[in-house]
Design an enzyme around this catalytic site. Structure first.
Site, mmCIF file in Angstrom:
data_model
loop_
_atom_site.group_PDB
_atom_site.id
_atom_site.type_symbol
_atom_site.label_atom_id
_atom_site.label_comp_id
_atom_site.label_asym_id
_atom_site.label_seq_id
_atom_site.Cartn_x
_atom_site.Cartn_y
_atom_site.Cartn_z
ATOM 1 N N GLN B 128 -16.684 20.206 32.810
ATOM 2 C CA GLN B 128 -16.432 18.784 32.606
ATOM 3 C C GLN B 128 -16.726 18.378 31.168
ATOM 4 O OE1 GLN B 128 -19.251 16.641 34.977
ATOM 5 N NE2 GLN B 128 -18.434 14.621 34.504
ATOM 6 N N GLY B 129 -15.770 17.726 30.505
ATOM 7 C CA GLY B 129 -15.977 17.300 29.125
ATOM 8 C C GLY B 129 -16.008 15.791 29.011
ATOM 9 N N SER B 131 -19.419 13.682 28.002
ATOM 10 C CA SER B 131 -20.344 13.211 26.969
ATOM 11 C C SER B 131 -19.943 13.720 25.592
ATOM 12 C CB SER B 131 -21.755 13.719 27.256
ATOM 13 O OG SER B 131 -22.294 13.056 28.355
ATOM 14 N N SER B 163 -21.707 21.651 30.932
ATOM 15 C CA SER B 163 -22.435 22.631 31.725
ATOM 16 C C SER B 163 -21.535 23.790 32.125
ATOM 17 C CB SER B 163 -22.970 21.920 32.977
ATOM 18 O OG SER B 163 -23.625 22.819 33.808
ATOM 19 N N GLU B 246 -19.312 12.432 42.892
ATOM 20 C CA GLU B 246 -20.567 13.155 42.670
ATOM 21 C C GLU B 246 -21.527 12.968 43.825
ATOM 22 O OE1 GLU B 246 -22.014 14.242 38.541
ATOM 23 O OE2 GLU B 246 -21.676 12.094 38.383
ATOM 24 N N ASN B 370 -32.031 8.019 34.135
ATOM 25 C CA ASN B 370 -32.654 7.089 35.083
ATOM 26 C C ASN B 370 -32.496 5.643 34.610
ATOM 27 O OD1 ASN B 370 -33.419 9.175 36.725
ATOM 28 N ND2 ASN B 370 -35.620 8.754 36.610
#
Lengths: 356, 392, 356, 392
Positions: B128-129, B131, B163, B246, B370
Site C-alpha cells: 500500500q502506497g 503515506s 509495509s 481495515e 492514536n
C-alpha cells in the site's frame, strides 16, 4: 534552607552539559553501540576526556581518597547532563557504584590501590550484586546476571547483602559473558564466580549503603536528564513539523501531552535533588528520598521517552532517529537496581510497616 | 443476540482445524509459529499459494473470484482456527484485506478478472502506497504526481511506510493527478507493478532492529491507463472506503495472534513466579479482559448490518487494539524483568515478548496515530467540531 | 452467532428508554433522594408504573414462575435504560438479586408465595449477603452492612456462601438500620440477624449463583447506561457552551477526552452483552464474562462520571447539576458486589491459578 | 543547595510550635482539627484576630504593615508548625495571600495604610470576585460593569464561585469599565465593601452537601473612586500579577493539611487491614512520594529568586496538587470500601476522607481547570503556539 543550585553547582552543570552536548553526539554513541568486545557500549575517547581532561570523574569522592570532594548533588548534576545525551559511558558501574563503594567502605590502602585508576578512566570497574553470593573465607561463589558494562571491566566490586569484596576480572574462577542488551549504550554481562578470590572491603556495610544510594541517585539523575531531553527534542519537533497545514505543536491535544510530561519532569527534578541533598546532609529522610527518586524519575523518563516516539510519528520508531536510544535507556533504568514496585514497597514498609 | 455457533458451524470448525493442523505438521512445518512479519518471505508466499489452491485464501469472497462465500460465523471460525494452529500471518494481508475488497467495490469487471483470482490464489502480493514523507497521517496532502502520457500513467514522487513492499508484486498508490489541486481533490488511485525500473524500494530499519517498512521511490514509474481504480479524481473516495475495510474479519485473526502473545506472557509469568505478584495478576486480568472485549467488539461490528448509524465498535477498534498491545508489551517486560532486556545470541534480534514491547510502539502510530483516531472518534462518533486545517 | 439485538430486544430497549427518560426525571429523583423512612431513595410512583403498567419487572424470570421469560440480555437492556437516568428504584435488590435468587433456588411454593408480590412491586425485597452468616437450624445470626434499599424492604433474601434463606423484615431478631448513603438514589441499610427465623430456599447454590450473576450483569448494565448518559450529556454541553469565544467542544484536548470515554464505553457495551449472553446461553465463558463485565463497566462509569464533572467546569460540582448523581452512583457500583480488584483477582485465578 | 534548617531556624520552630500548641490547648481548643472551610466561621474570625494580635497573621510581610519580615525558612517553618498543631485553615486566606500582596505590589500608600494592617490583624476578611457565569475559566470575558459616577464606582453584574463571600467583609472585583471594550482591555480592579444594599450573596450547594462557594450579585453597588487598585484599565495586569501570588508560601500550609489527610488515610488503612494489600501499599507509597515532591517543588519555587526564566516548578504546581488530591480522594475510598459511602448521622455530612473524595473533584476545576493549566504550561512553559480565541 535554600533549594537552588549554588554558583559552583551551576558552573559544574554548565561545564558538563556543554561537554556532553558537544562530544556525546548521536554519531559517536552509535559507533559505541555497534562496537563489540571490551569497547561494546563505550565511547573510549569520551570516557578518557571526561575523566582526564574535564576532570569531573572524582566528584562525589572525598579529596582524602583522591577525589574532587563535593557530594551527590554534584554527581547528580553530572549524571543528569550525561543522561540528556544518552552518553555511552561506564559511569554508573565504575564511578557511581564501584568507586563510591570503595571510597566509603575500602581501607586507605584499598582506596589508594584502586581509586586513582578508576577516576582516571584507565580501569573500568563493574558492580556485581546478588543477595545469594556466598563467601568461603575469601573464596566467592555466585553470579549476577546484569552487570552494567561488565564486559569491559577489569575489576569487580562484588556485594551480597552483607559482604563486599574486590575481585579481579581475570582472576581464576571468574567468568564474564557479555550479553546482547536492549540498551546498547549500557550492555550487560553475566558474571559468574566459582570459587573466585575476593579481597574483602574494610567496611562492607558502608560500601553497600554508599553504592546503593549513589547508584539510585545517579540513575535517577540520568533519567531526569533523559526525560528533559526527550521533552525538549519533542518540543522542537512540534514547532517545526507541519501536518494538516499547521505546526503539530498547535494541536491542543499534542500541547497537553507535552504539558503532562513537563509536570512529571518538574517533580522528578525535585525528587532527584531532594534525594541527593538528603544523602549529602545526612537527613533522616535520605532513605525514603532515594527510593522515591529512583522510582519516580525512572517512570518519568519512560513516560517521556515513550511519548517522544509517539509524538514524532513514523520517524519516531525508526532506528535512524534517536528516540529509541532514550526509550531503551529509560526501560533499562526502570528495571535496574530494583523495579519501581520494589522501591515503592520499601517506602510502604517505612510508613505502613511490613505486611501483617 | 446469540454468541454460540451452530452444529454446522462446529463441523466447519473441525474441517478448518484439521486441514490447518495437517499442513502445519506436514509440508509447511518449517513456518509454524513464526510471528515476525519479515521472516521467511519466500516460504510464506508458497503458503499463500497453498491456501489459494485449497480455496482457503479469501473464504469470504464470492466463489466466482476464488472465495467460498463463507458466512460471518465461518469467517470468524476460520480466523480463530488459523491462529490457533500456529499458522504465521498472511504476507498478502494488504492484498486480501484492502486491495481485493477495494477492487471488488470500485473496480471494473475487467480489473476484477485481472486481479481477484490471483490475489485469492496467493499469486499476487500487494502493498500500500499512501503515506508520504512530511505527511504521515495527513493523507490529503499527497504530493506524488501522476500524469497520463500516451495511454500510460507516469508517476513521480515518494511514499513511505510501505509495509512489506520489498516482497510485494503490486503496490496501490494514491497520486495527485490534477496539477495545482489541494487536499482531497485531484487524487487518483492507481495499481502499479513493482518490478519496473521506475520503482525503487529502500528498507527502513525499526526500533527492534528489523525492517518491515520501506520507502518507495517513483521516478517515471508507469502503469497502463486502465490500472486506475474508479475514475480520475476519485482517489480520496476510494482511499476512504478502503480504510473501512481495515476493520474486517481479519481483525479476528489478528486477535488470535494477540491471544498467542498473551498466552506466552502468562506462561512466562508462571515460569518465573511473577504470576504470584498481585499487581501482575491484576494487570494480566486486565489484559485478558481487554482481549475478550476486543473479540466481542469485533463480533458486534461484524454482526452489525445497519450502516445507517455510526458504529462505535468499529470507530474505536484501531486505538483499542493498538493501546492494548502497547500495554501488553509493557506488562511483558515487567513480567520478564531484566531478563527481557537481553537477547540470546549475538545478533540484535528479539524473542516474541521483547519484540512485542519494541514493535508495539509502532502500533499506535501507523494506520493513523492514536491522536488521529481520537479526532475521528470525536468528530465522526460524537459530532464534535472538526479540527481546522491550517494554512502554513 | 449474531451479536446484535433482535427486533424484540430493540423494542424492549426503546420502550424502557422512553419510559425512564420521560418519568425518571431529575426532579422526581431528587424528591426520592430527599425522602426519609421507607421511601428513602425510591420513587414509588415510578416503581409501581414500571412493575404494573410497563410490565417489565418480570423479565428474566421464567414464565413458569410468573415472570415474563426472556433472559439476562433483556434484563440488562432494562437496567441500562434505568441507569441512564440514575432512576431511584429498588430494581437491583428486589429484582436482580432477590427475585432471581427465589426464581432459581426457591421451591415452586416459595416462588408462588413471593414472586408475584415482588414483580408487582407491592413488596420490596432486600438482598443480604455475608459469608459469616451462620444458621442454627432455621435460626440465623450475622449481619450485612450495605443492603441496597434495605430500609424499604419487607422481605430479605439472606445468603452466606453456602446457605440461602427467606427472612421477613419484621421477624423477631431482625434489626434494620437505614444509613445516610453517599448515593442517595440507592441508600443502604445495615441488617442484623440475631437468631432471626429464616426459611431455607430449596436450592441455595442455584439461588446464590443466579443472584450473583444477575447482580453483576445488572449493575454492569446500569453502569453502561450511566456512562453513556454521562458522555451524551457532556457532548451536548460541549456543543453549546462557549468559552474563549469558541464552543468548548472545539478544543482538541476536550474532544480527545470525550473520545477516550467513548472508547471505554464501547468496550463496556461489549462486556455487558457478552456476559448477559454467555449466562443465557450457558457458555463456559459465563463466569469469566460476568466478572469482566462488572469490573470493566463500573470503572468505565466512574471514569465517565468523573469526566462529566470535570468537563462541565464549575457547574459540574454543584448540587444543582445532575453530574454528582452519576458520580456517586458510579462510585457505589464500583464498590458494591465486590470491588474491581476482587473481580479481576477471580479472573486471574481462572487463568493463572491461585497464588502459590 | 541546602535543605536543612539552621539552629536559629530550629529555635524559631520551637517558638511557633509552643505558641500554636498552647493556643490550641487553651482558648481555641474548640476549633482544633477543623478541616471544613465553612465550619465555625465566627470563632475562626476570632482566631484570625488572635493571630494578628500576636503578630503571627502575616509573618512574611514587612513589620510596618503588621508582619515580621520573616525569612523564607521561617515562613516555611511557621506553615508547617501551623498545620502540625491541628490549627484550622485561615478563613482570610484570600486576604493574606491574594488581596494583601496585590495591595502591597500595586496599591497606593494610602491604600496600604487603609487595608494592610487590618488584614494582618485579622480584622478585614477578603473574598475574590473574578469568575462570572458563562465565563468560568475565561477571565478576559468579564461582563460585570463599573462606571464612575460622582466620585464613586457603581458596579452592576454578577460574579460566581466567590468562595466564603458570605463571611467576608470586602470583595475585590474585576469590572469592565470601558464601554464596548473586549477581552483583557478596559478592565479595572476594585475593592468593595460587602455590607451594602447593592451586593447580594447566594450560596451554591456543592457535591458534598456543603456550601463554600457563592454567587454574588451587584446592583448599583458602590465604592469610593480611590478604592480602585492601580489605574483605570489596569485590571487585567493586576489580576495576572495576583494569580502569581497564589503560588506563595501558603502552599506549604496547604500541603500540611494534605499531610493530615494522608495520615488519616494511612491510619484508616492500618485499622481496617487495607495496609496489607499490596496494591493499596503501592498507591499509598505513590501518594507519599507525591506529597514529598510537592513540598520540594514548593521549596524550589520559593527559593528561586531568578525571575528572568520560567519557573517550571511554579507553573506546574496547581495541576500537580489538584491531581494529587483527587487521586488521594479515590485512594481513600478504595481504602475505606463501602464504609466510606455511609455517614454517621442522619445529615448528609461527610468525614474528612469521604469529604476529600467529593470535594477534590472541585480542586481540578476552580482556580483554572486542569485543562487551562495544561494550556498555560504548554504555552508559557514550553513556548507552544497559543490556543486561538474564537469569535462565536
Amino acid at each position: 534552607m535554600e533549594f537552588v543550585f549554588t554558583e559552583e553547582q551551576q558552573m559544574i552543570g554548565e561545564t558538563a552539559r556543554a561537554f556532553f552536548a558537544e562530544n556525546a553526539t548521536s554519531e559517536r554513541t552509535r559507533k559505541a553501540m555497534a562496537a563489540g568486545g571490551p569497547d561494546a557500549g563505550i565511547d573510549r575517547a569520551l570516557w578518557t576526556a571526561f575523566c582526564q581532561e574535564l576532570g569531573l570523574s572524582g566528584i562525589g569522592i572525598p579529596e582524602s581518597a583522591g577525589g574532587a570532594g563535593l557530594g551527590l548533588v554534584e554527581l547528580a548534576i553530572i549524571a543528569e547532563a550525561a543522561g540528556a545525551q544518552v552518553a555511552a559511558l561506564p559511569m554508573l558501574g565504575s564511578l557511581a557504584l564501584s568507586a563510591q563503594a570503595i571510597a566509603a567502605g575500602g581501607s586507605a590502602e584499598q582506596q589508594a590501590a584502586h581509586l586513582p585508576a578508576l577516576l582516571s578512566g584507565e580501569v573500568i570497574a563493574g558492580y556485581v550484586h546478588d543477595a545469594a553470593i556466598t563467601a568461603d573465607g575469601t573464596s566467592l561463589t555466585g553470579a549476577a546476571g546484569f552487570v552494567a558494562h561488565g564486559g569491559s571491566a577489569q575489576l569487580f566490586v562484588v556485594t551480597s547483602n552483607t559482604g563486599a569484596w574486590l575481585v579481579a576480572a581475570d582472576a581464576p574462577g571468574v567468568t564474564v559473558t557479555p550479553l546482547t542488551t536492549m540498551d546498547q549504550t549500557r550492555p550487560y554481562a553475566r558474571v559468574t564466580l566459582d570459587g573466585a578470590k575476593g579481597e574483602p572491603l574494610a567496611d562492607p556495610a558502608a560500601a553497600i549503603a554508599a553504592a546503593h544510594r549513589a547508584g539510585f541517585v545517579a540513575v535517577a539523575a540520568e533519567a531526569l536528564g533523559g526525560a528533559q531531553a526527550a521533552l525538549d527534542r519533542t518540543v522542537a519537533y512540534a514547532k517545526e513539523r507541519v501536518q494538516f497545514g499547521r505546526p503539530i505543536g498547535s494541536f491542543q491535544a499534542y500541547k497537553h501531552r507535552l504539558a503532562d510530561l513537563m509536570i512529571e519532569i518538574e517533580q522528578a527534578r525535585s525528587a532527584v535533588y531532594w534525594a541527593a541533598c538528603a544523602v549529602d546532609e545526612g537527613s533522616d529522610e535520605a532513605e525514603l528520598a532515594v527510593h522515591a527518586a529512583k522510582s519516580f524519575a525512572a517512570d518519568t523518563f519512560f513516560l517521556c521517552a515513550g511519548n517522544m516516539i509517539q509524538l514524532h510519528g513514523g520517524i519516531g520508531f525508526t532506528w535512524e532517529h534517536d528516540a529509541h536510544l532514550y526509550f531503551k535507556r529509560a526501560r533499562a533504568i526502570q528495571s535496574m537496581l530494583g523495579s519501581g514496585e520494589w522501591h515503592r514497597e520499601r517506602i510502604a514498609t517505612m510508613i505502613l510497616g511490613e505486611v501483617a | 443476540m446469540k454468541l454460540g455457533f451452530s452444529a454446522a458451524d462446529e463441523e466447519f470448525r473441525a474441517e478448518c482445524a484439521d486441514w490447518l493442523n495437517a499442513e502445519m505438521a506436514g509440508e509447511f512445518k518449517d513456518i509454524k509459529g513464526i510471528t515476525k512479519l519479515t521472516a521467511s518471505p519466500e516460504r510464506r508466499k508458497e503458503w499463500e499459494q497453498r491456501l489459494g489452491e485449497a480455496k482457503w485464501g479469501c473464504i469470504g469472497w464470492p466463489e466466482q473470484w476464488g472465495g467460498r462465500n463463507a458466512t460471518l460465523a465461518q469467517q470468524v471460525i476460520f480466523a480463530e482456527e488459523y491462529a490457533r494452529a500456529g499458522v504465521p500471518g498472511r504476507v498478502n494481508h494488504i492484498g486480501i484485506e484492502l486491495a481485493g475488497p477495494t477492487i471488488l467495490a470500485f473496480g471494473s469487471e475487467e480489473q476484477k478478472r485481472r486481479f481477484l483470482p490471483d490475489i485469492a490464489a496467493g499469486k499476487t502480493i500487494f502493498c500500500q502506497g499512501f503515506s508520504e514523507p512530511g505527511a504521515g497521517s495527513d493523507l490529503a496532502s499527497v504530493r506524488t504526481k501522476g500524469r497520463l502520457e500516451n495511454g500510460e500513467w507516469v508517476v513521480n514522487g515518494q511514499k513511505i511506510w510501505t509495509s512489506l513492499a520489498h516482497i510485494s508484486d503490486w503496490i496501490f498508490v494514491v497520486t495527485r493527478t490534477e496539477e495545482g489541486s489541494k487536499g482531497p481533490k485531484g487524487l487518483t488511485f492507481l495499481m502499479m507493478e513493482i518490478d519496473q525500473p521506475g520503482i525503487e524500494i529502500r528498507g527502513i530499519k525499526q526500533i527492534n532492529g528489523d525492517a518491515e517498512f520501506n520507502e518507495t521511490f517513483f521516478t517515471d514509474a508507469r502503469c497502463p491507463e486502465d490500472s486506475m481504480i474508479g475514475a480520475v479524481g476519485y482517489g480520496w473516495k476510494i482511499a476512504m472506503g478502503l480504510l473501512a475495510f481495515e476493520r474486517g474479519v481479519s481483525t479476528l485473526g489478528q486477535q488470535m495472534a494477540f491471544r498467542n502473545e498473551l498466552d506466552e506472557l502468562i506462561a512466562a509469568a508462571r515460569a518465573n513466579g511473577a504470576a504470584n505478584n498481585p499487581l501482575i495478576r491484576q494487570r494480566i486480568a486486565k489484559a485478558e479482559i481487554g482481549l475478550r472485549l476486543m473479540r466481542y467488539g469485533a463480533l458486534r461490528m461484524l454482526s452489525n448490518t445497519d450502516h445507517s448509524k455510526i458504529d462505535g465498535a468499529a470507530l474505536t477498534y484501531k486505538i483499542q487494539w493498538a493501546s492494548w498491545r502497547r500495554s501488553l508489551g509493557e506488562l511483558a517486560m515487567d513480567v520478564l524483568g531484566q531478563a527481557g532486556e537481553v537477547a540470546e545470541g549475538s545478533e540484535y534480534e528479539w524473542d516474541t515478548l521483547p519484540n512485542l514491547f519494541l514493535y508495539s510502539r509502532a502500533d499506535t502510530i501507523y494506520g493513523g496515530t492514536n491522536q488521529i483516531q481520537r479526532n475521528l472518534i470525536a468528530e465522526r462518533g460524537l459530532g464534535m467540531p472538526r479540527e481546522p486545517r491550517g494554512d502554513v
